[in-house]
Design a protein around this motif. Structure first.
Motif, mmCIF file in Angstrom:
data_model
loop_
_atom_site.group_PDB
_atom_site.id
_atom_site.type_symbol
_atom_site.label_atom_id
_atom_site.label_comp_id
_atom_site.label_asym_id
_atom_site.label_seq_id
_atom_site.Cartn_x
_atom_site.Cartn_y
_atom_site.Cartn_z
ATOM 1 N N GLN A 1 15.266 -9.564 -5.478
ATOM 2 C CA GLN A 1 14.246 -10.276 -4.716
ATOM 3 C C GLN A 1 12.891 -9.731 -5.145
ATOM 4 O OE1 GLN A 1 14.688 -10.082 -0.484
ATOM 5 N NE2 GLN A 1 12.776 -11.143 -0.057
ATOM 6 N N ILE A 2 12.108 -10.572 -5.801
ATOM 7 C CA ILE A 2 10.809 -10.107 -6.300
ATOM 8 C C ILE A 2 9.904 -9.763 -5.126
ATOM 9 C CG2 ILE A 2 10.988 -11.415 -8.435
ATOM 10 C CD1 ILE A 2 9.107 -13.491 -7.207
ATOM 11 N N ILE A 3 8.989 -8.836 -5.367
ATOM 12 C CA ILE A 3 8.043 -8.434 -4.324
ATOM 13 C C ILE A 3 7.092 -9.601 -4.056
ATOM 14 C CG2 ILE A 3 6.271 -6.776 -3.659
ATOM 15 C CD1 ILE A 3 7.540 -4.819 -5.645
ATOM 16 N N THR A 4 7.000 -9.983 -2.811
ATOM 17 C CA THR A 4 6.170 -11.132 -2.467
ATOM 18 C C THR A 4 4.693 -10.748 -2.469
ATOM 19 O OG1 THR A 4 6.531 -10.617 -0.137
ATOM 20 C CG2 THR A 4 7.928 -12.294 -1.101
ATOM 21 N N ASP A 5 3.861 -11.722 -2.877
ATOM 22 C CA ASP A 5 2.422 -11.511 -2.845
ATOM 23 C C ASP A 5 1.972 -11.304 -1.398
ATOM 24 O OD1 ASP A 5 2.546 -11.995 -5.538
ATOM 25 O OD2 ASP A 5 1.908 -14.087 -5.375
ATOM 26 N N ILE A 6 0.873 -10.607 -1.219
ATOM 27 C CA ILE A 6 0.429 -10.265 0.137
ATOM 28 C C ILE A 6 -1.079 -10.456 0.255
ATOM 29 C CG2 ILE A 6 0.142 -7.810 -0.447
ATOM 30 C CD1 ILE A 6 1.079 -7.160 2.421
ATOM 31 N N SER A 7 -1.522 -10.824 1.446
ATOM 32 C CA SER A 7 -2.946 -10.973 1.747
ATOM 33 C C SER A 7 -3.329 -10.016 2.873
ATOM 34 C CB SER A 7 -3.267 -12.414 2.160
ATOM 35 O OG SER A 7 -3.021 -13.323 1.114
ATOM 36 N N VAL A 8 -4.467 -9.346 2.707
ATOM 37 C CA VAL A 8 -4.997 -8.462 3.746
ATOM 38 C C VAL A 8 -6.491 -8.708 3.874
ATOM 39 C CG1 VAL A 8 -3.257 -6.662 3.403
ATOM 40 C CG2 VAL A 8 -5.376 -6.583 2.083
ATOM 41 N N ASP A 9 -7.069 -8.222 4.944
ATOM 42 C CA ASP A 9 -8.503 -8.380 5.160
ATOM 43 C C ASP A 9 -9.283 -7.262 4.487
ATOM 44 O OD1 ASP A 9 -8.185 -10.668 6.651
ATOM 45 O OD2 ASP A 9 -8.048 -9.591 8.560
ATOM 46 N N GLU A 10 -10.540 -7.536 4.226
ATOM 47 C CA GLU A 10 -11.442 -6.538 3.654
ATOM 48 C C GLU A 10 -11.485 -5.300 4.555
ATOM 49 O OE1 GLU A 10 -16.173 -6.151 2.371
ATOM 50 O OE2 GLU A 10 -15.400 -7.958 3.341
ATOM 51 N N ASN A 11 -11.470 -4.131 3.942
ATOM 52 C CA ASN A 11 -11.532 -2.845 4.643
ATOM 53 C C ASN A 11 -10.332 -2.590 5.557
ATOM 54 O OD1 ASN A 11 -14.075 -2.248 3.473
ATOM 55 N ND2 ASN A 11 -15.118 -3.436 5.057
ATOM 56 N N ALA A 12 -9.218 -3.257 5.267
ATOM 57 C CA ALA A 12 -8.016 -3.027 6.063
ATOM 58 C C ALA A 12 -7.468 -1.630 5.806
ATOM 59 C CB ALA A 12 -6.951 -4.070 5.726
ATOM 60 N N SER A 13 -6.794 -1.078 6.787
ATOM 61 C CA SER A 13 -6.153 0.226 6.622
ATOM 62 C C SER A 13 -4.878 0.056 5.800
ATOM 63 C CB SER A 13 -5.839 0.828 7.987
ATOM 64 O OG SER A 13 -5.019 -0.043 8.738
ATOM 65 N N ASP B 1 8.293 -5.030 -11.694
ATOM 66 C CA ASP B 1 7.949 -6.255 -10.980
ATOM 67 C C ASP B 1 6.479 -6.164 -10.574
ATOM 68 O OD1 ASP B 1 8.205 -8.728 -9.738
ATOM 69 O OD2 ASP B 1 8.617 -7.816 -7.801
ATOM 70 N N THR B 2 5.739 -7.248 -10.796
ATOM 71 C CA THR B 2 4.313 -7.283 -10.487
ATOM 72 C C THR B 2 4.052 -8.264 -9.349
ATOM 73 O OG1 THR B 2 3.708 -6.752 -12.772
ATOM 74 C CG2 THR B 2 2.006 -7.762 -11.397
ATOM 75 N N PHE B 3 3.264 -7.845 -8.374
ATOM 76 C CA PHE B 3 2.885 -8.744 -7.285
ATOM 77 C C PHE B 3 1.370 -8.754 -7.150
ATOM 78 C CE2 PHE B 3 3.183 -4.610 -5.369
ATOM 79 C CZ PHE B 3 2.281 -4.588 -4.315
ATOM 80 N N ILE B 4 0.863 -9.755 -6.456
ATOM 81 C CA ILE B 4 -0.577 -9.980 -6.333
ATOM 82 C C ILE B 4 -1.030 -9.658 -4.918
ATOM 83 C CG2 ILE B 4 -2.432 -11.688 -6.513
ATOM 84 C CD1 ILE B 4 -0.667 -13.236 -8.463
ATOM 85 N N ILE B 5 -2.126 -8.908 -4.827
ATOM 86 C CA ILE B 5 -2.725 -8.596 -3.531
ATOM 87 C C ILE B 5 -4.043 -9.348 -3.426
ATOM 88 C CG2 ILE B 5 -3.548 -6.776 -2.009
ATOM 89 C CD1 ILE B 5 -1.793 -5.298 -4.724
ATOM 90 N N THR B 6 -4.210 -10.107 -2.350
ATOM 91 C CA THR B 6 -5.459 -10.821 -2.091
ATOM 92 C C THR B 6 -6.167 -10.166 -0.918
ATOM 93 O OG1 THR B 6 -4.489 -12.906 -2.863
ATOM 94 C CG2 THR B 6 -6.502 -13.042 -1.547
ATOM 95 N N VAL B 7 -7.406 -9.741 -1.161
ATOM 96 C CA VAL B 7 -8.213 -9.125 -0.098
ATOM 97 C C VAL B 7 -9.258 -10.146 0.324
ATOM 98 C CG1 VAL B 7 -9.667 -7.183 0.558
ATOM 99 C CG2 VAL B 7 -7.827 -6.848 -1.111
ATOM 100 N N ASN B 8 -9.159 -10.600 1.572
ATOM 101 C CA ASN B 8 -10.001 -11.687 2.059
ATOM 102 C C ASN B 8 -11.302 -11.177 2.662
ATOM 103 O OD1 ASN B 8 -7.989 -13.788 1.564
ATOM 104 N ND2 ASN B 8 -6.855 -12.868 3.253
ATOM 105 N N GLU B 9 -12.369 -11.962 2.465
ATOM 106 C CA GLU B 9 -13.636 -11.662 3.119
ATOM 107 C C GLU B 9 -13.509 -11.970 4.604
ATOM 108 O OE1 GLU B 9 -16.708 -13.880 1.332
ATOM 109 O OE2 GLU B 9 -16.547 -12.936 -0.634
ATOM 110 N N PRO B 10 -14.331 -11.330 5.448
ATOM 111 C CA PRO B 10 -14.308 -11.644 6.885
ATOM 112 C C PRO B 10 -14.631 -13.117 7.105
ATOM 113 C CG PRO B 10 -15.563 -9.641 6.466
ATOM 114 C CD PRO B 10 -15.284 -10.258 5.131
#
Length: 427
Positions: free
Chosen positions: A43-55, A127-136
């Motif tokens: 099971q490939i690592i799923t891409d993930i989204s987090v907010d800017e300055n998240a812990s 395995d490579t996954f993508i991290i998206t860091v969203n603006e507020p």
């Protein structure tokens, strides 16, 4: 401009090599598939989204168990994990035993890639996954005033709503789920919906493509401002379900705005242990397929060339396997399919050409390679994207333009150096 002949020829050679390198990503798609007695990402690592300055955020607490990523070994060897590639100036990826977590760098927004290695001590697979860091999020002014007067643009009961109408802001994570199941089994999967706005939103859900085996078990009907909730999916594959790859999506809607979670479900026979079984059943020593599709920009009519290797099935005995190649969209429609019989003695490696249809619609697709021998099966899948040919041409011209700028700059600097040397000699 005085440039030595040797220097000129060197620059021409460098320009040729650089142009070839720049155009390489636009070559026909290469999809490498191999069978190995090594660990595999079932099971490939799923891409993930987090907010800017998240812990620090946990991507998966146990990479050896089913979750947002899973690596297994057919031999039962102990597995170790490590980060092999990351951009720490954007997102820091860290491994603690079998747990994977990420921490975005302060004030960073955008996307970053992280590559995780799974090793059994003698061999490894990445395995490579993508991290998206969203603006507020920034809610638009909804306008409007209460009774007795209000904002420009209208009056309700003595006041009213202004002309501005805010769009709901929400996200889903992960944006894709890929699993492998034996027929006659079931499992649960989850994804998160997060309300990024400052007001309560009402949610609705639908499943397409694989609604016969995927259902929504539980989900939040609404989310208050800046809160999140989990959507639980139940995936139930009947015992007599057709073997192969099936695609679909879960659509989460807030009014007219929607977000999709892509689904890729590999269904293998009951005699196979998920996607990590060998094709030779109890006598086989091969592991599962490992698919890699990176650095490729595809357009309608381009050619995929899967490099397929089948090795160590049952020694040197002659066997015949069936290989099915398919391209599917996320409505579970088959865009391309081809079946062939392949004879194997010991080790077989060959290249397969698959031409994308000229009328294929730009978007995301799944390349599936299904191998069957009797009651033993194995599948590998990989998501790839098709862009319009005009967009591909624009990117090519941008790359070539960048190379020409570098070349002209180099020639200018060489000429400047020669002029400075000439002036120095005159003095």
């Amino acid at each position: 401009m005085r440039v030595r002949k040797s220097t000129f020829f060197i620059m021409i050679l460098l320009a040729t090599l650089a142009t070839a390198y720049a155009l390489e990503p636009f070559a026909t798609g290469q999809f490498d598939v191999t069978t190995v007695s090594a660990p595999t990402w079932t099971q490939i690592i799923t891409d993930i989204s987090v907010d800017e300055n998240a812990s620090a955020t946990t991507v998966d607490s146990n990479l050896t168990a089913s979750g947002n990523g899973q690596c297994t070994d057919v031999d039962g060897d102990s597995l170790t994990f490590s980060v092999t590639s990351e951009n720490t100036s954007a997102v820091d990826c860290s491994i603690s035993s079998v747990s994977l977590s990420i921490t975005p760098t302060s004030s960073f927004t955008g996307t970053s890639n992280c590559t995780i290695s799974c090793s059994d001590g003698s061999s490894s697979v990445n395995d490579t996954f993508i991290i998206t860091v969203n603006e507020p999020s920034e809610e638009e002014d909804a306008g409007g005033a209460g009774a007795g007067g209000g904002a420009t643009g209208g009056a309700g009961a003595g006041g009213g709503a202004g002309a501005g109408v805010s769009q709901p802001e929400f996200s889903v994570s992960p944006t894709s789920i890929s699993i492998s199941l034996q027929n006659g089994t079931s499992t649960d999967e989850e994804f998160e919906v997060e309300n990024l706005g400052t007001s309560t939103i009402s949610l609705s859900y639908s499943v397409s493509g694989v609604s016969d085996i995927v259902s929504i078990d539980s989900s939040p009907s609404s989310l208050s401002a800046e809160s999140s909730g989990d959507v639980k999916l139940e995936i139930d594959v009947p015992a007599n379900y057709t073997l192969g790859t099936f695609t679909g999506k879960v659509t989460v809607s807030v009014g007219s705005v929607s977000r999709d979670v892509a689904l890729v479900i590999e269904v293998v026979s009951g005699s196979s242990v998920g996607a990590s079984s060998g094709l030779g059943g109890g006598n086989g020593t091969s592991g599962s397929f490992v698919g890699i599709l990176t650095g490729r920009i595809l357009s309608p009519g381009d050619i995929l060339r899967p490099q397929v290797t089948i090795t160590d099935l049952i020694g040197d005995e002659f066997i015949s396997v069936t290989v099915i190649y398919q391209i599917l969209d996320f409505e579970n429609d088959i865009i391309y399919t081809e079946t062939e019989e392949v004879n194997v003695t010991g080790i077989l490696s060959y290249e397969k050409e698959i031409q994308l249809p000229e009328d294929i619609t730009p978007g995301e697709y799944v390349l599936s390679i299904f191998v069957n021998r009797g009651d033993s099966t194995d599948i590998t899948t990989q998501i790839f994207e098709v862009i319009p040919r005009t967009e591909k041409l624009k990117l090519q011209l941008m790359y070539i333009g960048a190379i020409l700028i570098i070349l002209v700059t180099g020639l200018f600097l060489l000429n400047l150096r020669d002029r400075l040397k000439f002036r120095h000699r005159k003095r």
